[in-house]
Design an enzyme around this catalytic site. Structure first.
Site, PDB file in Angstrom:
ATOM      1  N   HIS A  91       0.847  -1.195   0.000  1.00 19.68           N
ATOM      2  CA  HIS A  91       0.000   0.000   0.000  1.00 19.68           C
ATOM      3  C   HIS A  91       0.883   1.246   0.000  1.00 19.68           C
ATOM      4  CE1 HIS A  91      -3.585  -2.154   1.837  1.00 19.68           C
ATOM      5  NE2 HIS A  91      -2.623  -2.910   2.342  1.00 19.68           N
ATOM      6  N   TYR A  92       0.302   2.383  -0.364  1.00 22.72           N
ATOM      7  CA  TYR A  92       0.887   3.633   0.140  1.00 22.72           C
ATOM      8  C   TYR A  92      -0.053   4.183   1.193  1.00 22.72           C
ATOM      9  CZ  TYR A  92      -1.803   6.450  -3.418  1.00 22.72           C
ATOM     10  OH  TYR A  92      -2.760   7.044  -4.201  1.00 22.72           O
TER      11      TYR A  92
ATOM     12  N   GLU B 246       2.405  -0.894   4.641  1.00 25.93           N
ATOM     13  CA  GLU B 246       2.071   0.485   4.270  1.00 25.93           C
ATOM     14  C   GLU B 246       3.378   1.230   3.993  1.00 25.93           C
ATOM     15  OE1 GLU B 246      -0.641   2.184   3.713  1.00 25.93           O
ATOM     16  OE2 GLU B 246      -2.285   1.045   4.614  1.00 25.93           O
TER      17      GLU B 246
ATOM     18  N   ASP C 242      -3.613   2.286  -4.906  1.00 22.56           N
ATOM     19  CA  ASP C 242      -2.273   2.250  -4.330  1.00 22.56           C
ATOM     20  C   ASP C 242      -1.647   0.859  -4.447  1.00 22.56           C
ATOM     21  OD1 ASP C 242      -4.317   1.502  -2.308  1.00 22.56           O
ATOM     22  OD2 ASP C 242      -2.638   1.352  -0.911  1.00 22.56           O
TER      23      ASP C 242
HETATM   24 ZN   LIG Z   1      -4.038   0.547   0.471  1.00 26.51          ZN
END
Ligand SMILES: [Zn+2]
Length: 262
Positions: free
Chosen positions: A40-41, A105, A157
């Site tokens: 993810h970002y 993340e 993302d």
């Molecule tokens: Zn995400």
């Protein structure tokens, strides 16, 4: 709540610099173990803010790891626990992606925050962390995925700048060199039926994407093709079934290990 957040008392990986427990956790369901990594970002302006949001009970989000722009790795949820990062999602028919995955993340403000490049130092840390997780859980290359892969249309993302080819060169993830885009080839843009449409849908579904092969180029197909392009053919993300997208998809499925097909 201290008994809940004490679930993570020591990091799962030697690469972790900080432990910052999130209370937003629960057991993995149906005895599922991690077989997927989701990248993810954060979509937030700074890593401190990201860790704060991922810790707030009212935000109801969490992830296993956060990787700062400087490559510093913070673990927030123990790997044996279910974190809340994927939301409504699916891959190969599994809809509880949170129970089946480890969420990473990656600090980046995202498309709404100028979408800067992922620094090399950060990508090196992401690569090392993925290798470490893959080695400990035996995760297959083709199950290192973007959030956009498992939630097409709802999530974009980590986006087209994420260095999937670099990860692949380092031995992480499944990837093939995309066929170059022909600017003249605009592919299918409207509602259209045909054997190519059906074949592309069959290939997308076989790879893992949540799409029913109908033979009709629908809004859903455009959405799923856009997700495919974000990961595998980022030069033009428009959801059109052009020759480059089709050929790249075919090659990707052709290079799947047999065990993942069918
Ligand atoms: Zn995400």
């Amino acid at each position: 709540m201290s008994d809940v957040i004490s679930v993570i008392d020591r990091p799962d990986s030697k690469l972790v610099a900080d432990v910052s427990p999130s209370p937003n956790i629960e057991p993995r369901q149906r005895g599922l173990t991690p077989t997927i990594i989701i990248a993810h970002y954060t979509g937030l302006p700074c890593v401190e803010k990201s860790i704060e949001v991922l810790s707030r009970p009212d935000c109801k989000v969490s992830c296993h790891y956060v990787v700062g722009e400087d490559g510093r790795i913070t673990q927030m949820v123990a790997e044996n626990m279910r974190a809340w990062h994927a939301g409504v999602s699916s891959w190969h028919g599994e809809t509880d992606i949170n129970s089946a995955s480890i969420g990473i993340e990656i600090q980046n403000p995202g498309h709404n925050g100028g979408y800067p490049d992922f620094p090399a130092m950060q990508m090196r840390a992401v690569t090392a962390l993925c290798k470490d997780i893959i080695a400990r859980h035996g995760i297959a290359a083709e199950r290192v995925l973007a959030h956009s892969d498992v939630a097409p249309g709802r999530k974009i993302d980590p986006g087209e700048k994420f260095d999937w080819p670099g990860l692949h060169r380092a031995g992480v993830g499944h990837w093939v060199e995309p066929m170059p885009v022909n600017p003249e080839d605009r592919g299918f843009s409207g509602r259209k039926q045909g054997p190519e449409v059906l074949e592309a849908q069959v290939l997308l579904a076989r790879y893992g994407y949540g799409i029913d092969p109908t033979g009709i180029y629908s809004e859903r197909m455009k959405t799923v093709l856009s997700a495919f392009q974000l990961h595998f053919r980022p030069a033009r993300v428009d959801g059109r079934l052009d020759l480059s997208t089709f050929a790249t998809l075919k090659r990707l499925v052709d290079t799947l290990p047999d065990v993942a097909v069918g």
